[in-house]
Design an enzyme around this catalytic site. Structure first.
Site, mmCIF file in Angstrom:
data_model
loop_
_atom_site.group_PDB
_atom_site.id
_atom_site.type_symbol
_atom_site.label_atom_id
_atom_site.label_comp_id
_atom_site.label_asym_id
_atom_site.label_seq_id
_atom_site.Cartn_x
_atom_site.Cartn_y
_atom_site.Cartn_z
ATOM 1 N N ASP A 88 0.839 -1.192 0.000
ATOM 2 C CA ASP A 88 0.000 0.000 0.000
ATOM 3 C C ASP A 88 0.887 1.260 0.000
ATOM 4 O OD1 ASP A 88 -3.143 0.436 1.240
ATOM 5 O OD2 ASP A 88 -1.778 2.149 1.070
ATOM 6 N N LYS A 141 0.759 13.651 -15.763
ATOM 7 C CA LYS A 141 -0.387 14.536 -15.906
ATOM 8 C C LYS A 141 -1.667 13.748 -15.623
ATOM 9 C CE LYS A 141 -2.804 13.717 -18.990
ATOM 10 N NZ LYS A 141 -3.668 12.577 -19.433
ATOM 11 N N HIS A 171 3.340 13.543 -22.285
ATOM 12 C CA HIS A 171 4.004 12.768 -23.341
ATOM 13 C C HIS A 171 3.856 13.404 -24.718
ATOM 14 C CE1 HIS A 171 0.025 10.901 -24.104
ATOM 15 N NE2 HIS A 171 0.509 10.502 -25.260
ATOM 16 N N LYS A 175 6.530 13.681 -28.429
ATOM 17 C CA LYS A 175 6.134 13.113 -29.729
ATOM 18 C C LYS A 175 6.985 13.711 -30.842
ATOM 19 C CE LYS A 175 1.291 11.955 -28.885
ATOM 20 N NZ LYS A 175 0.907 10.689 -29.493
ATOM 21 N N GLU A 209 -10.584 10.668 -30.882
ATOM 22 C CA GLU A 209 -10.285 9.260 -30.577
ATOM 23 C C GLU A 209 -11.532 8.442 -30.845
ATOM 24 O OE1 GLU A 209 -7.240 8.664 -27.182
ATOM 25 O OE2 GLU A 209 -8.538 10.282 -26.528
ATOM 26 N N ASP A 228 -8.191 15.704 -18.874
ATOM 27 C CA ASP A 228 -7.423 14.572 -19.405
ATOM 28 C C ASP A 228 -6.478 15.012 -20.522
ATOM 29 O OD1 ASP A 228 -6.699 11.850 -19.597
ATOM 30 O OD2 ASP A 228 -8.132 11.525 -21.237
ATOM 31 N N HIS A 233 -2.052 18.259 -22.851
ATOM 32 C CA HIS A 233 -1.532 18.001 -24.202
ATOM 33 C C HIS A 233 -1.876 19.118 -25.183
ATOM 34 C CE1 HIS A 233 -0.838 14.131 -22.549
ATOM 35 N NE2 HIS A 233 -1.927 13.515 -22.944
ATOM 36 N N LYS A 319 -13.861 11.416 -27.130
ATOM 37 C CA LYS A 319 -13.839 9.957 -27.241
ATOM 38 C C LYS A 319 -15.036 9.532 -28.077
ATOM 39 C CE LYS A 319 -10.612 9.219 -23.917
ATOM 40 N NZ LYS A 319 -9.286 8.666 -24.212
HETATM 41 C C1 BG6 Z 1 -3.537 10.291 -22.402
HETATM 42 C C2 BG6 Z 1 -4.985 10.342 -22.024
HETATM 43 O O1 BG6 Z 1 -2.809 11.273 -21.731
HETATM 44 O O2 BG6 Z 1 -3.421 10.491 -23.814
HETATM 45 C C3 BG6 Z 1 -5.800 9.331 -22.816
HETATM 46 O O3 BG6 Z 1 -5.126 10.073 -20.638
HETATM 47 C C4 BG6 Z 1 -5.549 9.483 -24.296
HETATM 48 O O4 BG6 Z 1 -7.201 9.446 -22.525
HETATM 49 C C5 BG6 Z 1 -4.053 9.501 -24.573
HETATM 50 O O5 BG6 Z 1 -6.161 8.388 -24.961
HETATM 51 C C6 BG6 Z 1 -3.764 9.765 -26.043
HETATM 52 O O6 BG6 Z 1 -2.391 9.665 -26.278
HETATM 53 P P1 BG6 Z 1 -1.848 9.307 -27.736
HETATM 54 O O7 BG6 Z 1 -0.368 9.372 -27.600
HETATM 55 O O8 BG6 Z 1 -2.364 7.948 -28.030
HETATM 56 O O9 BG6 Z 1 -2.397 10.369 -28.641
#
Ligand code: BG6
Length: 464
Positions: A88, A141, A171, A175, A209, A228, A233, A319
């Site tokens: 934990d 994040k 992330h 890219k 997405e 999110d 991003h 989504k």
């Molecule tokens: C993440 C989100 O940070 O990025 C996800 O939490 C999302 O919901 C994802 O699907 C998308 O990342 P990528 O690199 O697939 O565009």
């Protein structure tokens, strides 16, 4: 990126080892790092699952089978480096065991691949147990849930780790396509003279997405599209598009300029956002039956500075949309008069496809063959790629292990991002329902003043 003299980390600890992020991104990144010869130190997974090391290895194999494939040699090497600590995060014994497992490691990297609500607890325990000493931390994040909690999280990180050892991962910044966006802007003299309010009509950023919440219902229902992906991003992408050129030779220059432009964005109010929820979301496991969380959001941003005043930045993310694609469309103003009498809905544009493939293209018009002075749209393709050389998580974890902060979000930029969205996070208006497989609720159309409306990736106007 920037050469650094800091000694590399001598162990990699990742919290959330049995979780979704580890499965999707971390194990593939670890195998790739091993394969490239970039990872040769103990790798310690931590989670509370009642598992043993063999179960974690099986999970790693399953992750790789689903995401990019198992490389026999690299996978065996990774397994030889892998350790597992089960316990934990609130229990000091977990961290005493971690300290023991770290053995002689003096500079561990701790990667928090866990929900933000657990980060402060883990960081406090790392400090108490001595695991933090000499180490680095990578925070995931979203950093907090709003401005106040982001500031509180930052305080707890800095109470244990000095700022140069804190890495805030987004992330998108790792890219290849986002790196190329910056390269393209600042390595061609063609764009800078027109990259402003005098020539640019509007900017659209779409992160579509086709998937839903994919078993992440309980995480997603605490988060929503704004927290999110928009707050982090897509505002980072906005910063890359809108920032001034960094001063050469100054390691913090890139991050200074990003923070500066984000600070110039006018905070969003209820009139600048439309939220949506796909039909069926409330039946997802982990989602409240009366959830008001948005799975789609569209916003209209204004950047209040000399370069951008009056140019709308439209951002959409959702989504269960018709395709998976992230794309930026920078549209230029129409010529001042229609020399050939044509009405142009879409004059020149620059298109940056950020995923799943990478492309940069310029949209221009040329005459269609024939007697009439009638034109057609043509795309000049500057770059196009399907496979990426190095996935974002591999690049960023490697940078953090080497102590290079260049591609990580800085706290001032993160706080500027929260200031932009803070007022819309608590908005009480229920999200509009939309049918899965559509481009979100029709109400999103009222946000956009562009004559052509939203530009959907893969529509007939742009090359697929
Ligand atoms: C993440 C989100 O940070 O990025 C996800 O939490 C999302 O919901 C994802 O699907 C998308 O990342 P990528 O690199 O697939 O565009």
């Amino acid at each position: 990126m920037s050469g650094t003299m800091a000694p590399p980390s001598d162990a990699l600890v990742f919290f959330g080892a049995t979780g979704d992020l580890a499965h999707k991104k971390v194990f593939p990144a670890l195998q790739a790092m091993v394969k490239r010869g970039h990872l040769d130190v103990p790798v310690i997974g931590v989670a509370k699952a009642g598992w043993d090391l063999d179960q974690l290895k099986a999970r790693a194999r399953h992750s790789l089978e689903a995401h990019g494939g198992v490389d026999g040699v690299a996978f065996d090497k990774l397994c030889a480096l892998l350790r597992y600590v089960d316990g934990d995060y609130a229990d000091p014994a977990t961290f005493d065991l971690l300290r023991q497992t770290l053995g002689s490691a003096k500079r561990p990297l701790h990667y928090l691949a866990i929900p933000t609500s657990l980060s402060s607890t883990v960081v406090g325990q790392l400090g108490r147990s001595g695991c933090a000493r000499g180490g680095r931390v990578v925070a995931e994040k979203p950093f907090g849930r709003d401005l106040a909690s982001a500031q509180a999280l930052n305080r707890s990180l800095l109470a244990v780790f000095p700022e140069p050892d804190v890495f805030r991962i987004d992330h998108y910044l790792g890219k290849e396509a986002v790196q190329n966006l910056l390269y393209f802007r600042f390595s061609n003299s063609l764009f800078e003279p027109i990259w402003n309010r005098n020539y640019i009509d509007s900017v659209q950023i779409t992160m579509a997405e086709s998937v839903g919440v994919e078993g992440r219902g309980s995480f997603y229902d605490q988060t929503g599209a704004v927290r999110d992906v928009i707050e982090n991003h897509l505002l980072q992408v906005t910063a890359c598009l809108a920032m001034d050129a960094p001063l050469r030779g100054h390691p913090e220059a890139m991050r200074d300029e990003k923070a500066r432009v984000l600070e110039a964005v006018t905070p969003l109010g209820p009139d600048s956002v439309v939220r949506g929820q796909f039909r069926g979301y409330r039946e997802e496991p982990g989602v409240a039956f009366d959830s008001q969380i948005e799975t789609f959001a569209a916003v209209r941003l204004q950047i209040d500075n000399w370069r951008w005043a009056g140019v709308p930045f439209y951002i959409r993310a959702g989504k269960c949309l018709p395709v998976s694609c992230t794309e930026v469309l920078v549209e230029l103003k129409a010529p001042p008069c229609a020399a050939f009498g044509e009405r142009m809905e879409h004059p020149n544009y620059v298109r940056f496809r950020l995923g799943p493939d990478v492309a940069i293209a310029l949209g221009v018009r040329s005459k269609a063959p024939g007697e009439a002075m009638v034109g057609q749209e043509v795309e000049l393709l500057a770059t196009r790629g399907i496979g990426v050389e190095m996935a974002a998580y591999e690049r960023l974890l490697g940078d953090a292990m080497r102590g290079d902060p260049t591609l990580f979000a800085r706290e001032d930029a993160i706080e500027a991002e929260w200031r932009i969205v803070d007022a819309i996070l608590t908005s009480a208006t229920p999200p509009h329902e939309y049918q899965p497989g559509t481009w979100g609720p029709v109400e999103a159309d009222r946000l956009i003043e562009h004559p052509g409306g939203w530009a959907n990736p893969f529509d007939t106007r742009t090359v697929s």
